[in-house]
Structure formats: structure tokens, C-alpha cells
Scaffold this motif. Structure first.
Motif, PDB file in Angstrom:
ATOM      1  N   ARG A   1       0.747   3.999  -2.890  1.00 17.91           N
ATOM      2  CA  ARG A   1       0.249   5.314  -2.462  1.00 17.91           C
ATOM      3  C   ARG A   1       1.271   6.399  -2.743  1.00 17.91           C
ATOM      4  NH1 ARG A   1      -1.270   9.477  -1.787  1.00 17.91           N
ATOM      5  NH2 ARG A   1      -2.704  10.422  -0.269  1.00 17.91           N
TER       6      ARG A   1
ATOM      7  N   TYR B   1       0.833  -1.211   0.000  1.00 21.11           N
ATOM      8  CA  TYR B   1       0.000   0.000   0.000  1.00 21.11           C
ATOM      9  C   TYR B   1       0.861   1.252   0.000  1.00 21.11           C
ATOM     10  CZ  TYR B   1      -2.302   3.896   2.376  1.00 21.11           C
ATOM     11  OH  TYR B   1      -2.733   5.148   2.747  1.00 21.11           O
TER      12      TYR B   1
ATOM     13  N   MET C   1      -5.737  -5.792  -3.823  1.00 23.22           N
ATOM     14  CA  MET C   1      -5.251  -4.422  -3.983  1.00 23.22           C
ATOM     15  C   MET C   1      -4.847  -4.174  -5.432  1.00 23.22           C
ATOM     16  SD  MET C   1      -3.048  -3.291  -0.617  1.00 23.22           S
ATOM     17  CE  MET C   1      -1.975  -4.719  -0.541  1.00 23.22           C
TER      18      MET C   1
END
Length: 258
Positions: free
Chosen positions: A124, A120, A165
Motif C-alpha cells: 500500500r 499489505y 494478495m
């Protein structure tokens, strides 16, 4: 112009001190990319950079704990100040062996921090810098993402999250020209495998290596370089039609073991 060229591209690879990550970093460098290695183990990561540079490639090392978001954001921002970020390979990960009874809360927390939060954090961080000109994100999942494997409860949990994801980011950023895929390796012969056998089967390493190899229908373990070859394709312009897809590289494990 040769196919699978990464000339002029900037690629970030996490967990590239050994095994699959190292093979990917080296492969990308041979194809012309400037490779930025984000790695927790400074000594090993710097050694990989030196090996790449000795072969005429371009590489830089960044000491990085992928679970530390401010650190990841800071490193990525500095890289983006110097060049357009074209590729991110989220390879850093940790393993755990055990079923649910053998997985303590601390084990789940440790794997979450690296295998889920680390992926993540990487995505990000790079996506804002890819939105103008597009880019490629490649996440390292596992066959454990989609099939049941004995004694891999915590690991499977985290790799399942990597898979979903990947799908989510691919869907959300189609209009920005950002492609996001994952690779699900089967058993790959890395230093982790050798260390595991030495620790748990002293004196029987060769026997157990052959036994583990035969759990792959193709009859052997994969090599890190084979994963790197697929990673190169998926991160190259030749794979411009591929996004939102998981690519098993498993010697037939998922489809042929049943």
C-alpha cells in the motif's frame, strides 16, 4: 552490461536482519542496488547495513514495525523523496507451530499483524510511487500457502493470504507496469531453524536437523542464498515477463512428496 544488474535501482527489503531477508539485501547490494532495510531489530538491521557498506555496497537502515501503517507510510514517503522506488521485497514474517487447537486467538492476531497486515502495508505504501514508472513487488509466501503441513495452522492461514494478495495486486496493476510475484520456500536453513532445534531438542540438534532435511525430497534444506538468487532474478529486468506467479523453491516438496 551484466545480466541481473540492479545498478541504479532502489530496493526496499523488510525483515532483513537475518536469514532470507539478509541474504536478499546482500545479493541486491552486490548487484548495484541501493538497499533500504526496514527492520524491527535495530541492532541486527544496522549490522547488516554495515556489512553491506564494508563490501562496497549501498544500504540504509530504517527502524520499522511493518504492522504499523503510519510508520511504514512515513518511511516509504521519505525514501521516495530521495529516489524512485523500484523494488519492494516483503520478507518480514513470524512463525507459529501448532494445529488449530494449539493456536490461540492471540497467536492469530500476532501473525496477522506481521504476515498479512505487514505485507499489505508495504504494498500500500510503495504502489503510489511506482505507478508512474513501474516497479517490482516480491512477497515471501511459503509451501504452506498451497499444501497442508502438520502443525502450521496459523502460519499457513497467513501465508495463504500472502499468495492471494500477490495475485490480486498483479492483476490490478498490470497497466501501471508493476509486476508482483511471490516465492514459496520449502524448509530453509536459517537461524530460526537452529533456534527451534536448540529449544525443543537439546542435545539432539544434529539428529533432528538431518531428519528435517530429509523431509525435502532433494535430501537437504535450502540455503538463504538460494532464495536470494531467485529473488534477484524476479526483481531484475530479465524477469520482465513474470508477474502474478508464485515460484516454489522447495527441493521438490510440493510436487514430489505425494
Amino acid at each position: 552490461m551484466s545480466i541481473f544488474s540492479l545498478k541504479g535501482k532502489t530496493a526496499l527489503v523488510t525483515g532483513a536482519a537475518s536469514g532470507i531477508g539478509k541474504a536478499i539485501a546482500q545479493k541486491f547490494a552486490t548487484q548495484g542496488a541501493e538497499v533500504h532495510i526496514l527492520e524491527f531489530n535495530a541492532e541486527s538491521g544496522q549490522k547488516v547495513v554495515e556489512e553491506i557498506m564494508n563490501e562496497g555496497g549501498k544500504a540504509k537502515f530504517h527502524a520499522c514495525d511493518v504492522s504499523d501503517q503510519p510508520q511504514v507510510l512515513g518511511i516509504v514517503s521519505k525514501i521516495a523523496e530521495e529516489s524512485q522506488i523500484n523494488i519492494l521485497v516483503n520478507n518480514a514474517g513470524v512463525a507459529h507451530i501448532g494445529n488449530i487447537e494449539g493456536a490461540e486467538e492471540a497467536d492469530l492476531d500476532r501473525l496477522y499483524q506481521v504476515n498479512i497486515k505487514g505485507v499489505y502495508n508495504g504494498m500500500r505504501a510503495v504502489i503510489p510511487f511506482m505507478k508512474d514508472k513501474g516497479g517490482v513487488i516480491l512477497n515471501m509466501a511459503s509451501v504452506a500457502s498451497s499444501v497442508g503441513i502438520s502443525d502450521r495452522f496459523a502460519y499457513s492461514m497467513t501465508k495463504g493470504a500472502v499468495l492471494t494478495m500477490t495475485y490480486s495486486v498483479a492483476k490490478d496493476y498490470l497497466d501501471f507496469g508493476i509486476r508482483c510475484n511471490s516465492i514459496s520456500p520449502g524448509r530453509i536453513h536459517t537461524p530460526f531453524v537452529d533456534g527451534y532445534l536448540a529449544k525443543n531438542y537439546p542435545g539432539r540438534e544434529k539428529e533432528m536437523f538431518e531428519r528435517l532435511s530429509k523431509t525435502q525430497p532433494i535430501g537437504r534444506m535450502g540455503m538463504p542464498e538460494e532464495v536470494a538468487n531467485l529473488a534477484l532474478y524476479l526483481c531484475s529486468d530479465e524477469a520482465s515477463f513474470a508477474t502474478g506467479t508464485d515460484f516454489p523453491l522447495d527441493g521438490g516438496f510440493i510436487k514430489l512428496n505425494g
